[in-house]
Design a protein around this motif. Structure first.
Motif, short mmCIF file in Angstrom:
data_model
loop_
_atom_site.label_atom_id
_atom_site.label_comp_id
_atom_site.label_asym_id
_atom_site.label_seq_id
_atom_site.Cartn_x
_atom_site.Cartn_y
_atom_site.Cartn_z
N ALA A 35 -3.17 -6.77 10.18
CA ALA A 35 -3.98 -7.62 11.06
C ALA A 35 -3.51 -7.44 12.50
O ALA A 35 -2.32 -7.53 12.79
CB ALA A 35 -3.88 -9.06 10.63
N ARG A 75 0.86 -1.19 0.00
CA ARG A 75 0.00 0.00 0.00
C ARG A 75 0.89 1.23 0.00
O ARG A 75 1.67 1.43 0.92
CB ARG A 75 -0.88 -0.03 1.24
N GLU A 93 -3.01 5.23 -2.27
CA GLU A 93 -4.02 5.99 -1.56
C GLU A 93 -3.46 7.36 -1.20
O GLU A 93 -2.38 7.46 -0.65
CB GLU A 93 -4.42 5.25 -0.29
N ALA A 144 -4.64 5.46 10.63
CA ALA A 144 -5.86 4.72 10.29
C ALA A 144 -5.64 3.85 9.05
O ALA A 144 -6.08 2.70 9.01
CB ALA A 144 -7.01 5.70 10.05
N ALA A 145 -4.95 4.39 8.05
CA ALA A 145 -4.70 3.62 6.84
C ALA A 145 -3.83 2.39 7.11
O ALA A 145 -4.12 1.29 6.65
CB ALA A 145 -4.03 4.50 5.78
N SER A 192 -3.42 0.93 10.09
CA SER A 192 -4.18 0.04 10.98
C SER A 192 -5.17 -0.82 10.21
O SER A 192 -5.39 -1.99 10.54
CB SER A 192 -4.90 0.85 12.04
N SER A 193 -5.78 -0.25 9.17
CA SER A 193 -6.78 -1.00 8.41
C SER A 193 -6.14 -2.08 7.55
O SER A 193 -6.79 -3.01 7.11
CB SER A 193 -7.59 -0.06 7.52
N PHE A 194 -4.85 -1.98 7.32
CA PHE A 194 -4.16 -2.92 6.46
C PHE A 194 -3.46 -4.03 7.23
O PHE A 194 -3.24 -5.12 6.73
CB PHE A 194 -3.12 -2.16 5.62
#
Length: 85
Positions: free
Chosen positions: A84, A27, A59, A77-78, A80-82
């Motif tokens: 696990a 990412r 992104e 946040a980005a 953390s969302s990626f």
């Protein structure tokens, strides 16, 4: 020195080759602004297609500049969302 670094940053062939060779999910997070809010971003919306691997997603992080993107809540946040937990 700064100008030489900037030229290499944006034109070095080895950087494009490195991005194109990535085989795992990756990412790429880009700041909305350049060095300060309201300034043109340092990177275009996405790397050229020939300079990336299909495993790379790009992104742009709204509300961040190039410097603060490292610790901005949008970056956290980005990531953390990626990852696990």
């Amino acid at each position: 020195m700064l100008l030489e670094d900037a030229v290499e940053c944006f034109t070095a062939g080895w950087r494009a080759e490195a991005l194109a060779s990535i085989t795992v999910p990756c990412r790429l997070l880009l700041a909305e602004w350049g060095a300060k809010h309201g300034k043109r971003p340092l990177y275009r919306d996405a790397p050229a297609a020939e300079a990336t691997s299909p495993t790379i997603s790009v992104e742009r992080l709204a509300g961040t500049d190039h410097v603060e993107a490292v610790w901005h809540p949008a970056t956290v946040a980005a990531i953390s969302s990626f990852v696990a937990v």
